[in-house]
Write a protein that holds these residues in place. Structure first.
Motif, PDB file in Angstrom:
ATOM      1  N   LEU A  19      -4.656  16.674 -19.717  1.00 20.09           N
ATOM      2  CA  LEU A  19      -3.353  16.643 -19.073  1.00 20.09           C
ATOM      3  C   LEU A  19      -3.216  15.421 -18.165  1.00 20.09           C
ATOM      4  O   LEU A  19      -2.138  14.812 -18.082  1.00 20.09           O
ATOM      5  CB  LEU A  19      -3.142  17.930 -18.264  1.00 20.09           C
ATOM      6  N   TYR A  20      -4.301  15.064 -17.504  1.00 19.53           N
ATOM      7  CA  TYR A  20      -4.294  13.883 -16.638  1.00 19.53           C
ATOM      8  C   TYR A  20      -4.065  12.612 -17.450  1.00 19.53           C
ATOM      9  O   TYR A  20      -3.279  11.738 -17.056  1.00 19.53           O
ATOM     10  CB  TYR A  20      -5.632  13.803 -15.896  1.00 19.53           C
ATOM     11  N   LEU A  21      -4.723  12.519 -18.610  1.00 22.76           N
ATOM     12  CA  LEU A  21      -4.556  11.353 -19.466  1.00 22.76           C
ATOM     13  C   LEU A  21      -3.141  11.290 -20.037  1.00 22.76           C
ATOM     14  O   LEU A  21      -2.562  10.197 -20.156  1.00 22.76           O
ATOM     15  CB  LEU A  21      -5.581  11.376 -20.607  1.00 22.76           C
ATOM     16  N   LEU A  22      -2.587  12.446 -20.405  1.00 22.25           N
ATOM     17  CA  LEU A  22      -1.209  12.476 -20.882  1.00 22.25           C
ATOM     18  C   LEU A  22      -0.256  12.002 -19.796  1.00 22.25           C
ATOM     19  O   LEU A  22       0.703  11.258 -20.063  1.00 22.25           O
ATOM     20  CB  LEU A  22      -0.832  13.897 -21.318  1.00 22.25           C
ATOM     21  N   PHE A  23      -0.526  12.417 -18.567  1.00 18.95           N
ATOM     22  CA  PHE A  23       0.303  11.987 -17.442  1.00 18.95           C
ATOM     23  C   PHE A  23       0.217  10.475 -17.246  1.00 18.95           C
ATOM     24  O   PHE A  23       1.243   9.797 -17.080  1.00 18.95           O
ATOM     25  CB  PHE A  23      -0.133  12.712 -16.162  1.00 18.95           C
ATOM     26  N   LEU A  24      -1.012   9.930 -17.278  1.00 16.10           N
ATOM     27  CA  LEU A  24      -1.181   8.485 -17.128  1.00 16.10           C
ATOM     28  C   LEU A  24      -0.478   7.721 -18.247  1.00 16.10           C
ATOM     29  O   LEU A  24       0.138   6.669 -18.018  1.00 16.10           O
ATOM     30  CB  LEU A  24      -2.668   8.116 -17.113  1.00 16.10           C
ATOM     31  N   GLY A  25      -0.564   8.263 -19.467  1.00 11.11           N
ATOM     32  CA  GLY A  25       0.107   7.623 -20.592  1.00 11.11           C
ATOM     33  C   GLY A  25       1.606   7.555 -20.388  1.00 11.11           C
ATOM     34  O   GLY A  25       2.246   6.544 -20.713  1.00 11.11           O
ATOM     35  N   GLN A  26       2.170   8.618 -19.828  1.00 17.55           N
ATOM     36  CA  GLN A  26       3.608   8.607 -19.575  1.00 17.55           C
ATOM     37  C   GLN A  26       3.976   7.710 -18.407  1.00 17.55           C
ATOM     38  O   GLN A  26       5.090   7.157 -18.362  1.00 17.55           O
ATOM     39  CB  GLN A  26       4.099  10.040 -19.333  1.00 17.55           C
ATOM     40  N   VAL A  27       3.066   7.536 -17.460  1.00 21.29           N
ATOM     41  CA  VAL A  27       3.293   6.576 -16.378  1.00 21.29           C
ATOM     42  C   VAL A  27       3.403   5.162 -16.952  1.00 21.29           C
ATOM     43  O   VAL A  27       4.313   4.402 -16.611  1.00 21.29           O
ATOM     44  CB  VAL A  27       2.161   6.642 -15.329  1.00 21.29           C
ATOM     45  N   VAL A  28       2.473   4.822 -17.855  1.00 20.60           N
ATOM     46  CA  VAL A  28       2.508   3.508 -18.503  1.00 20.60           C
ATOM     47  C   VAL A  28       3.791   3.347 -19.316  1.00 20.60           C
ATOM     48  O   VAL A  28       4.430   2.285 -19.301  1.00 20.60           O
ATOM     49  CB  VAL A  28       1.271   3.309 -19.404  1.00 20.60           C
ATOM     50  N   SER A  29       4.170   4.395 -20.039  1.00 16.75           N
ATOM     51  CA  SER A  29       5.389   4.358 -20.839  1.00 16.75           C
ATOM     52  C   SER A  29       6.609   4.123 -19.957  1.00 16.75           C
ATOM     53  O   SER A  29       7.494   3.320 -20.293  1.00 16.75           O
ATOM     54  CB  SER A  29       5.547   5.668 -21.610  1.00 16.75           C
ATOM     55  N   PHE A  30       6.662   4.804 -18.828  1.00 16.03           N
ATOM     56  CA  PHE A  30       7.788   4.636 -17.913  1.00 16.03           C
ATOM     57  C   PHE A  30       7.807   3.236 -17.315  1.00 16.03           C
ATOM     58  O   PHE A  30       8.876   2.629 -17.160  1.00 16.03           O
ATOM     59  CB  PHE A  30       7.726   5.684 -16.799  1.00 16.03           C
ATOM     60  N   VAL A  31       6.618   2.713 -16.972  1.00 19.82           N
ATOM     61  CA  VAL A  31       6.540   1.360 -16.427  1.00 19.82           C
ATOM     62  C   VAL A  31       7.012   0.331 -17.458  1.00 19.82           C
ATOM     63  O   VAL A  31       7.723  -0.621 -17.129  1.00 19.82           O
ATOM     64  CB  VAL A  31       5.092   1.045 -15.977  1.00 19.82           C
ATOM     65  N   LEU A  32       6.638   0.535 -18.720  1.00 19.44           N
ATOM     66  CA  LEU A  32       7.090  -0.356 -19.789  1.00 19.44           C
ATOM     67  C   LEU A  32       8.610  -0.302 -19.926  1.00 19.44           C
ATOM     68  O   LEU A  32       9.272  -1.343 -20.092  1.00 19.44           O
ATOM     69  CB  LEU A  32       6.432   0.042 -21.108  1.00 19.44           C
ATOM     70  N   ALA A  33       9.176   0.902 -19.843  1.00 20.13           N
ATOM     71  CA  ALA A  33      10.631   1.037 -19.901  1.00 20.13           C
ATOM     72  C   ALA A  33      11.279   0.386 -18.682  1.00 20.13           C
ATOM     73  O   ALA A  33      12.362  -0.210 -18.787  1.00 20.13           O
ATOM     74  CB  ALA A  33      11.014   2.517 -19.979  1.00 20.13           C
ATOM     75  N   LEU A  34      10.616   0.478 -17.526  1.00 16.29           N
ATOM     76  CA  LEU A  34      11.134  -0.145 -16.308  1.00 16.29           C
ATOM     77  C   LEU A  34      11.151  -1.667 -16.445  1.00 16.29           C
ATOM     78  O   LEU A  34      12.097  -2.333 -16.002  1.00 16.29           O
ATOM     79  CB  LEU A  34      10.277   0.262 -15.103  1.00 16.29           C
ATOM     80  N   MET A  35      10.118  -2.234 -17.074  1.00 15.15           N
ATOM     81  CA  MET A  35      10.105  -3.665 -17.346  1.00 15.15           C
ATOM     82  C   MET A  35      11.278  -4.058 -18.236  1.00 15.15           C
ATOM     83  O   MET A  35      11.961  -5.066 -17.989  1.00 15.15           O
ATOM     84  CB  MET A  35       8.783  -4.071 -18.013  1.00 15.15           C
ATOM     85  N   SER A  36      11.504  -3.273 -19.278  1.00 14.53           N
ATOM     86  CA  SER A  36      12.615  -3.551 -20.194  1.00 14.53           C
ATOM     87  C   SER A  36      13.951  -3.444 -19.465  1.00 14.53           C
ATOM     88  O   SER A  36      14.846  -4.284 -19.655  1.00 14.53           O
ATOM     89  CB  SER A  36      12.577  -2.574 -21.372  1.00 14.53           C
ATOM     90  N   PHE A  37      14.093  -2.410 -18.644  1.00 16.43           N
ATOM     91  CA  PHE A  37      15.347  -2.203 -17.925  1.00 16.43           C
ATOM     92  C   PHE A  37      15.634  -3.341 -16.952  1.00 16.43           C
ATOM     93  O   PHE A  37      16.747  -3.903 -16.931  1.00 16.43           O
ATOM     94  CB  PHE A  37      15.308  -0.870 -17.181  1.00 16.43           C
ATOM     95  N   THR A  38      14.656  -3.708 -16.130  1.00 10.45           N
ATOM     96  CA  THR A  38      14.878  -4.761 -15.143  1.00 10.45           C
ATOM     97  C   THR A  38      15.132  -6.112 -15.816  1.00 10.45           C
ATOM     98  O   THR A  38      15.953  -6.906 -15.341  1.00 10.45           O
ATOM     99  CB  THR A  38      13.681  -4.879 -14.187  1.00 10.45           C
ATOM    100  N   SER A  39      14.454  -6.361 -16.940  1.00 11.81           N
ATOM    101  CA  SER A  39      14.675  -7.616 -17.655  1.00 11.81           C
ATOM    102  C   SER A  39      16.082  -7.666 -18.244  1.00 11.81           C
ATOM    103  O   SER A  39      16.768  -8.696 -18.161  1.00 11.81           O
ATOM    104  CB  SER A  39      13.636  -7.778 -18.767  1.00 11.81           C
ATOM    105  N   SER A  40      16.532  -6.556 -18.838  1.00  9.41           N
ATOM    106  CA  SER A  40      17.890  -6.518 -19.378  1.00  9.41           C
ATOM    107  C   SER A  40      18.925  -6.573 -18.260  1.00  9.41           C
ATOM    108  O   SER A  40      20.004  -7.161 -18.423  1.00  9.41           O
ATOM    109  CB  SER A  40      18.092  -5.254 -20.218  1.00  9.41           C
TER     110      SER A  40
END
Length: 341
Positions: A19-40
């Motif tokens: 569960l901890y690893l799944l949480f970390l994976g979603q943190v990375v996913s959200f950060v990647l989406a945040l990069m895309s959002f701020t760049s756009s």
């Protein structure tokens, strides 16, 4: 239904660590989406400075991880020129993908980032001698076919978003070639097993390369920017997201491996859909959803049939029989640029 068998499976597999690893994976996913959002967002605010965006992120990577490296007072485990090459190709990948936001939609850019997988497979097959199963090749082919639907949509069949969506798509695909080069180069560096050194050196040389290229290509655009609070906050948000992405990715990969990482970052594409619909108030063509489904299925097939370890040749001596984790299936998403430790 056999509830006792289901309960036994849950106790065996659904541990707190999972569960901890799944949480970390979603943190990375959200950060990647945040990069895309701020760049756009930066592109939508009328700012066309893709090199300056990444410059700030590279600076903080070099500052933080460089301080740790200096405190250790140890020699580099990998020659500086390898890091210079890594920094150069990483900058080009970031430049092209960030530039694509000037012409294409956030959904198309984030999904087309997955082209990195195909390029990495080709490069590792040619240069590293990595071999893949037919199921892996089938999974990648299915994903590439799905990405082709994005191109079809943006070419006008389904009405892609952006001013020049097809040009933006071409820039993204070109950027993924450089990301693939970066991933393959990191395979040589990862066997030294020093995550801090790799992140620091990419930050240092990424910063230096960015400064040189800004002085050549981006000074006029930078001088024409009418700075506002919104623009400054968007730049800061992108820099913070970049720092977090480069820091988290190797940590997640070390704990969970590339399979869970790939499956986790797929949700960043759905974050992009949410952003496009609710923030930009744009409709998403049905071809995108079909393309996303094909990419998901393709990556699941690829990930579930991958071999976790293969021998990698050495650069500077050492044990040539040592085995290192393959990072060839990272989407960057890896956006942008994953690091291995």
């Amino acid at each position: 239904m056999d509830w006792s068998a289901l309960n036994d499976w849950w106790r065996t597999h659904a541990t707190w660590q999972t569960l901890y690893l799944l949480f970390l994976g979603q943190v990375v996913s959200f950060v990647l989406a945040l990069m895309s959002f701020t760049s756009s967002l930066i592109a939508n605010l009328g700012v066309d400075t893709p090199l300056t965006q990444t410059l700030i992120g590279y600076f903080f990577l070099a500052l933080v991880y460089g301080s740790i490296l200096l405190h250790r007072r140890k020699r580099l485990l990998v020659s500086w020129y390898w890091y210079l090459i890594l920094g150069f190709v990483d900058v080009q990948g970031n430049y092209l993908v960030n530039k694509a936001y000037q012409f294409s939609s956030i959904t198309s850019v984030t999904l087309l980032d997955c082209w990195t997988v195909a390029w990495v497979i080709i490069m590792t097959w040619i240069f590293l001698g990595t071999r893949y199963s037919l199921w892996q090749i089938f999974g990648v082919a299915l994903g590439v076919l799905g990405l082709g639907l994005v191109l079809l949509s943006d070419a006008g069949v389904g009405g892609g978003g952006g001013t020049k969506p097809l040009l933006g798509d071409i820039l993204v695909i070109a950027g993924t070639i450089f990301f693939a080069m970066s991933n393959v180069g990191e395979e040589f560096c990862v066997k030294k097993k020093d995550r801090v050194e790799v992140i620091c050196m990419i930050g240092v040389y990424g910063f230096l390369v960015s400064v040189v290229e800004i002085s050549i290509m981006e000074l006029k655009s930078l001088e024409s920017v009418e700075w506002s609070v919104d623009i400054i906050l968007a730049f800061v948000g992108y820099a913070v997201a970049t720092f977090m992405f480069y820091s988290f990715v190797p940590f997640v990969l070390k704990l969970s491996g590339a399979t869970m990482f790939n499956l986790s970052i797929l949700t960043s594409d759905m974050w992009a859909v949410v952003i496009r619909i609710f923030f930009y108030h744009q409709q998403v063509d049905w071809l995108y959803y079909l393309a996303f489904a094909m990419v998901v299925v393709g990556l699941i097939i690829y990930s579930t049939t991958e071999k976790n370890f293969v021998p990698v040749p050495t650069i500077e001596g050492g044990n040539s029989n040592a085995q290192y984790q393959v990072l060839t299936d990272e989407c960057e998403a890896s956006r942008n640029e994953s690091l291995a430790s």
